[in-house]
Design an enzyme around this catalytic site. Sequence first.
Site, short mmCIF file in Angstrom:
data_model
loop_
_atom_site.label_atom_id
_atom_site.label_comp_id
_atom_site.label_asym_id
_atom_site.label_seq_id
_atom_site.Cartn_x
_atom_site.Cartn_y
_atom_site.Cartn_z
N LYS A 112 0.81 -1.22 0.00
CA LYS A 112 0.00 0.00 0.00
C LYS A 112 0.84 1.27 0.00
O LYS A 112 2.02 1.27 0.35
CB LYS A 112 -1.00 -0.03 1.16
CG LYS A 112 -2.15 -0.99 0.84
CD LYS A 112 -3.28 -0.94 1.80
CE LYS A 112 -4.39 -1.88 1.31
NZ LYS A 112 -5.42 -2.11 2.32
N ARG A 115 -3.72 -10.24 4.88
CA ARG A 115 -4.17 -10.16 3.47
C ARG A 115 -3.02 -9.61 2.64
O ARG A 115 -2.69 -8.44 2.73
CB ARG A 115 -5.40 -9.26 3.40
CG ARG A 115 -6.02 -9.16 2.02
CD ARG A 115 -7.19 -8.18 2.00
NE ARG A 115 -7.82 -8.16 0.69
CZ ARG A 115 -7.38 -7.44 -0.32
NH1 ARG A 115 -6.30 -6.68 -0.20
NH2 ARG A 115 -8.01 -7.48 -1.49
N1 HH2 Z 1 -7.52 -3.70 0.94
C1 HH2 Z 1 -7.90 -3.69 -0.37
C2 HH2 Z 1 -9.04 -4.37 -0.79
N2 HH2 Z 1 -9.77 -5.09 0.09
N3 HH2 Z 1 -10.13 -5.89 2.27
C3 HH2 Z 1 -9.77 -5.94 3.57
N4 HH2 Z 1 -10.48 -6.68 4.44
N5 HH2 Z 1 -8.68 -5.26 4.04
C4 HH2 Z 1 -7.90 -4.50 3.21
O1 HH2 Z 1 -6.93 -3.88 3.70
C5 HH2 Z 1 -8.25 -4.43 1.83
C6 HH2 Z 1 -9.41 -5.15 1.39
C7 HH2 Z 1 -7.09 -2.90 -1.35
O2 HH2 Z 1 -6.07 -3.70 -1.90
P1 HH2 Z 1 -6.15 -4.46 -3.31
O3 HH2 Z 1 -7.27 -5.45 -3.32
O4 HH2 Z 1 -4.82 -5.01 -3.62
O5 HH2 Z 1 -6.42 -3.32 -4.38
P2 HH2 Z 1 -7.71 -2.83 -5.16
O6 HH2 Z 1 -8.73 -2.39 -4.16
O7 HH2 Z 1 -7.21 -1.70 -6.01
O8 HH2 Z 1 -8.25 -3.97 -5.97
#
Ligand code: HH2
Length: 285
Positions: free
Chosen positions: A220, A254
Amino acid sequence: MYNTRMHRLNTVPFALMGVLNVTPDSFSDGGLYADCDAAAARAAELAAGGAAIIDIGGESTRPGAEPVSAEEELCRVVPVVERVTAAGPLVSIDTMKLAVAEACLDAGAAMINDVSAFRAEPDLAGLVADRGAYCCLMHMRGTPRMMQSDIHYQDVVSEVTAFLEARLDFAVSQGVAEDRVLLDPGIGFGKAVMHNVELLRRLDQIVALGRPVVIGTSRKSFLGSLTGRATAERLAGTISSNVLAFDRGASVFRVHDVAPVRDALEVALAVASASSAPCSYEVAA
Ligand code: HH2
């Protein structure tokens, strides 16, 4: 069957949740796994690296992300959920939408990861309750589109803790069994760099709510702010923040890079569980 395996989340020292985004625009893996075969291969790789859960997402929640329709999200995720569950891993679906959650539970998902904590579609709580599914309730300020503008907290940790406690109460009031709920402070969701740092530093306050805490720092931007590293170069920051979160009681991690984080957590676990009795040893003459 899946509930028995998921139930271990209440007892295992840690579990890894591998991130699998089937979107064109996710901040670090957008566009890589839009094809169902590529997504299934990535899920197998994450599972082989030590992921107990594969978290499948069809809508990016990065700051400024545009929402997608339920129809589009369903097209993206349902075939992948079917393929991945058939192969064995436990699947969590990262969605705020009732229709998507329902179709994914039908397709074999075991958990709903709702970054709105049942605020976007409150009826999602009833669905989770009826199906006996697991859910992860996360703190987010506003919506992904606006969450990084005009950020103010008096005391971010107390405010996030109170929010999560209220959302847990709401879930339980809708019939969700408390032991099916995981909580997440939402690192990067409507927080400035120092808010994320403070949430990690005082994570034990959230752990004290008594539910497994999920932590999502992987790659992040706050890690980029702290280290000057680009998205693809944030593994060391990811590992460090996950180990620190483990030390403060988080239990579900995660991450995109499952295997190296798993290794780091195994070492942290060994140190945390070592006996504090003095070591006796002999020095050879
Ligand atoms: N972060 C993201 C998405 N979902 N869910 C939980 N429970 N906790 C988190 O910190 C979290 C989440 C963002 O990361 P990512 O899925 O890699 O990116 P994007 O939202 O751009 O798909």
